[in-house]
Design a protein around this motif. Structure first.
Motif, PDB file in Angstrom:
ATOM      1  N   PHE A  22      47.238  39.285  45.803  1.00 32.56           N
ATOM      2  CA  PHE A  22      45.886  39.318  45.246  1.00 32.56           C
ATOM      3  C   PHE A  22      45.408  40.754  45.051  1.00 32.56           C
ATOM      4  O   PHE A  22      44.807  41.090  44.027  1.00 32.56           O
ATOM      5  N   ALA A  23      45.698  41.601  46.022  1.00 30.86           N
ATOM      6  CA  ALA A  23      45.290  43.004  45.914  1.00 30.86           C
ATOM      7  C   ALA A  23      45.973  43.678  44.729  1.00 30.86           C
ATOM      8  O   ALA A  23      45.339  44.433  43.988  1.00 30.86           O
ATOM      9  N   ARG A  24      47.249  43.403  44.517  1.00 35.26           N
ATOM     10  CA  ARG A  24      47.961  43.996  43.379  1.00 35.26           C
ATOM     11  C   ARG A  24      47.391  43.524  42.055  1.00 35.26           C
ATOM     12  O   ARG A  24      47.193  44.316  41.138  1.00 35.26           O
ATOM     13  N   VAL A  25      47.125  42.230  41.952  1.00 38.82           N
ATOM     14  CA  VAL A  25      46.574  41.679  40.714  1.00 38.82           C
ATOM     15  C   VAL A  25      45.193  42.274  40.431  1.00 38.82           C
ATOM     16  O   VAL A  25      44.843  42.554  39.291  1.00 38.82           O
ATOM     17  N   THR A  26      44.430  42.483  41.478  1.00 39.52           N
ATOM     18  CA  THR A  26      43.077  43.009  41.329  1.00 39.52           C
ATOM     19  C   THR A  26      43.077  44.499  41.009  1.00 39.52           C
ATOM     20  O   THR A  26      42.298  44.959  40.180  1.00 39.52           O
ATOM     21  N   THR A  27      43.951  45.260  41.652  1.00 41.23           N
ATOM     22  CA  THR A  27      43.908  46.710  41.470  1.00 41.23           C
ATOM     23  C   THR A  27      44.658  47.197  40.241  1.00 41.23           C
ATOM     24  O   THR A  27      44.356  48.275  39.737  1.00 41.23           O
ATOM     25  N   ARG A  28      45.612  46.442  39.725  1.00 40.15           N
ATOM     26  CA  ARG A  28      46.393  46.900  38.570  1.00 40.15           C
ATOM     27  C   ARG A  28      45.506  47.256  37.366  1.00 40.15           C
ATOM     28  O   ARG A  28      45.663  48.340  36.798  1.00 40.15           O
ATOM     29  N   PRO A  29      44.530  46.408  36.966  1.00 41.85           N
ATOM     30  CA  PRO A  29      43.667  46.796  35.845  1.00 41.85           C
ATOM     31  C   PRO A  29      42.802  48.021  36.150  1.00 41.85           C
ATOM     32  O   PRO A  29      42.528  48.826  35.261  1.00 41.85           O
ATOM     33  N   ILE A  30      42.403  48.178  37.396  1.00 39.61           N
ATOM     34  CA  ILE A  30      41.587  49.338  37.771  1.00 39.61           C
ATOM     35  C   ILE A  30      42.417  50.609  37.675  1.00 39.61           C
ATOM     36  O   ILE A  30      41.947  51.636  37.171  1.00 39.61           O
ATOM     37  N   PRO A  51      42.682  44.703  28.011  1.00 39.46           N
ATOM     38  CA  PRO A  51      41.583  44.013  28.700  1.00 39.46           C
ATOM     39  C   PRO A  51      42.073  42.725  29.358  1.00 39.46           C
ATOM     40  O   PRO A  51      41.960  41.646  28.804  1.00 39.46           O
ATOM     41  N   SER A  52      42.652  42.859  30.538  1.00 35.31           N
ATOM     42  CA  SER A  52      43.154  41.694  31.261  1.00 35.31           C
ATOM     43  C   SER A  52      42.579  41.687  32.665  1.00 35.31           C
ATOM     44  O   SER A  52      41.914  42.622  33.075  1.00 35.31           O
ATOM     45  N   GLY A  53      42.850  40.637  33.386  1.00 29.49           N
ATOM     46  CA  GLY A  53      42.366  40.529  34.758  1.00 29.49           C
ATOM     47  C   GLY A  53      41.103  39.697  34.831  1.00 29.49           C
ATOM     48  O   GLY A  53      40.800  38.906  33.936  1.00 29.49           O
ATOM     49  N   ALA A  54      40.380  39.881  35.892  1.00 29.63           N
ATOM     50  CA  ALA A  54      39.142  39.137  36.105  1.00 29.63           C
ATOM     51  C   ALA A  54      38.163  39.409  34.977  1.00 29.63           C
ATOM     52  O   ALA A  54      38.254  40.418  34.287  1.00 29.63           O
ATOM     53  N   VAL A  55      37.241  38.508  34.778  1.00 28.88           N
ATOM     54  CA  VAL A  55      36.275  38.617  33.682  1.00 28.88           C
ATOM     55  C   VAL A  55      35.557  39.965  33.719  1.00 28.88           C
ATOM     56  O   VAL A  55      35.409  40.624  32.685  1.00 28.88           O
TER      57      VAL A  55
END
Length: 92
Positions: A22-30, A51-55
């Motif tokens: 979850f941390a990887r998925v969340t931080t990759r766009p940042i 533009p991917s990831g959480a809304v």
């Protein structure tokens, strides 16, 4: 008692794996957005992000891309004019 400890350890292990994913998925766009911002700072006005990831993150990435397009449209004529002025002053 030993079986309960094993189940607990397996649960903790699975929770850890899911937390890391979850941390990887969340931080990759940042991280991608941060890298693109750094490239714009260095003069790469064409830098864009996917533009991917959480809304919220995809909205931020889209806003960043629109900002980059605006900056690029404003800066490129100045850069072209500077290049033309250098050419004329050097007689090239």
């Amino acid at each position: 008692m030993a079986a309960n400890n094993e189940v607990g350890l397996i649960g903790v292990g699975l929770a850890t794996v899911f937390a890391v994913l979850f941390a990887r998925v969340t931080t990759r766009p940042i991280i991608a957005l941060s890298g693109a911002a750094r490239r714009v700072t260095l003069g790469d006005y064409a830098a864009r992000v996917d533009p991917s990831g959480a809304v919220e993150l995809s909205g931020l990435a889209s806003d960043f891309n629109r900002m980059g397009e605006t900056i690029q449209k404003l800066i490129e004529p100045s850069l072209a004019l500077s290049a033309a002025a250098r050419t004329v002053s050097h007689g090239d």
